[in-house]
Design an enzyme around this catalytic site. Structure first.
Site, PDB file in Angstrom:
ATOM      1  CB  CYS A 123      77.491  59.704 -48.192  1.00 25.37           C
ATOM      2  SG  CYS A 123      78.773  59.148 -49.321  1.00 25.37           S
ATOM      3  CD  GLU A 170      69.046  55.795 -44.105  1.00 28.39           C
ATOM      4  OE1 GLU A 170      68.329  56.011 -45.100  1.00 28.39           O
ATOM      5  OE2 GLU A 170      69.626  56.710 -43.479  1.00 28.39           O
ATOM      6  NE  ARG A 213      63.739  57.763 -48.003  1.00 30.98           N
ATOM      7  CZ  ARG A 213      63.837  59.043 -48.343  1.00 30.98           C
ATOM      8  NH1 ARG A 213      63.081  59.528 -49.316  1.00 30.98           N
ATOM      9  NH2 ARG A 213      64.678  59.855 -47.731  1.00 30.98           N
ATOM     10  NE  ARG A 215      67.755  57.095 -48.456  1.00 32.60           N
ATOM     11  CZ  ARG A 215      67.285  57.628 -49.571  1.00 32.60           C
ATOM     12  NH1 ARG A 215      67.221  56.897 -50.683  1.00 32.60           N
ATOM     13  NH2 ARG A 215      66.870  58.879 -49.605  1.00 32.60           N
TER      14      ARG A 215
END
Length: 388
Positions: A123, A170, A213, A215
């Protein structure tokens, strides 16, 4: 452990190698290592065989977590790309393939045709200013205007050129809120402008591994092929029994993973200082019958976010193999790099069984769509466009 090999080359080869080293920004040693790996791959290549499953490409491949996921769903990888030389080393050790380098220098048309584009793209900030100015002037903007200069742009240009049936992207959960949501808005607009039906969901990996986690997973299907009415649901099937930390621990662990007195005192003082300031920064002792915090690429620095308590001595960090297990990699997965690089690689990777579950949903949806006679008739009547 790296070994040294001394070789002699002719003057003309040395000159070309030196020039290429400057152009590529790599050392001559790295250039030679890549060339040798590619030669070895070529030498042991088997004759091409028909793939019974869907084909996919693995972009921003890291160490191959996504590849494992889609191969478990019956897919065949036809192209991989990863710029980091240490990740390339791990990828090669496990898949016998040397990933292509810098994606920004790869011509989209040179990438093999494929059914599914897979990418765990980094990103980067998107520039809103240029888009806002064009909008104020009443001019249309496209994904090339909005995403140029970011690595997401490379995903878009490959989607445009190769037109796969589907994609799966992802990224970190914070992608949704980055720049007050504008970054994710541009990503959605760009994918829809390319005429893909887009679905997304934030998913926590703790149903598959003992790690919290979260995502974001973005899935898309080609509307030019399947039409507007495609539906997709993240109907996942996590494990019935929640995995816990003790499940991933090795029985015998080297003393080198135990924190030094100096580091342990520092971490305790750091945590105490932040507690007094009213925030929660500090080390984390992982509950053996619970789940850990999110492992990150910075784990190699001190391991403070996930520590294992030890009776009668300082806590320890996870071993690289335990980090691999924490991300759902099989014990057969080879770790050919140093601990520092391994921590970075697993911290940057994906929860493999979670992504495998998503991959199977995508493949099942494609199988459904590709056997729908109504879609087949509609697609056959659409003039196939030429990409320039």
């Amino acid at each position: 452990m790296a070994k040294q090999v001394h070789i002699r080359v002719d003057d003309d080869i040395y000159k070309e190698l030196s020039d290429y080293s400057v152009v590529s920004g790599q050392s001559m040693q790295d250039c030679l290592s890549v060339a040798i790996r590619q030669m070895l791959v070529k030498a042991k290549e088997e004759p091409s065989q028909d793939c019974n499953g869907y084909t996919f490409i693995d972009l921003f491949a890291g160490i191959g977590g996504m590849r494992l996921a889609f191969e478990s769903a019956g897919g065949c990888c036809v192209y991989s790309n990863e710029w980091n030389k240490y990740s390339q080393q791990t990828y090669y050790a496990n898949f016998g393939v040397q990933p292509d380098g810098d994606i920004t220098k790869v011509q989209a048309e040179s990438i093999p045709d494929h059914d599914i584009l897979v990418a765990g793209f980094p990103c980067q900030p998107f520039s809103i200013a240029g888009v806002s100015k064009k909008n104020s002037l009443g001019r249309a903007t496209g994904f090339e205007d909005k995403t140029q200069g970011t690595l997401f742009f490379d995903v878009c240009r490959i989607l445009k050129a190769k037109r796969p049936k589907a994609f799966m992207l992802e990224n970190v959960k914070n992608l949704c809120s980055h720049d007050k949501g504008r970054t994710f808005q541009i990503i959605q607009e760009s994918l829809r402008e390319l005429n893909y039906k887009v679905f997304f969901q934030i998913i926590d990996g703790k149903g598959y591994v003992p790690q919290h986690r979260e995502r974001i997973v973005i899935v898309g299907f080609d509307k030019e092929r399947y039409g507007e009415n495609v539906s997709f649901s993240f109907d996942l099937h996590p494990l019935k029994k929640q995995p816990v930390v003790r499940d991933i621990l090795e029985k015998e662990v080297s003393e080198k993973y135990t924190l030094s007195d100096k580091l342990w005192i520092y971490l305790q003082n750091y945590a105490a200082k932040h507690r007094e300031a009213g925030n929660g920064f500090g080390y984390g002792i992982a509950p053996l019958d619970g789940v850990t915090r999110t492992i990150s690429a910075r784990y190699y620095k001190d391991g403070s976010e996930i520590l294992i308590e030890q009776r009668g001595k300082n806590p320890r960090r996870l071993t690289p193999r335990e980090c691999a297990r924490l991300q759902g990699f099989p014990d057969s997965f080879k770790i050919p790099v140093s601990d520092t690089q391994a921590y970075r690689q697993f911290g940057n990777s994906v929860v493999v069984p979670l992504m495998s579950d998503v991959a199977k949903l995508i493949v099942a949806k494609l199988e459904q769509l590709d056997t729908d006679p109504q879609i087949e008739i509609a697609f056959s009547n659409i003039p196939q466009r030429k990409v320039i």
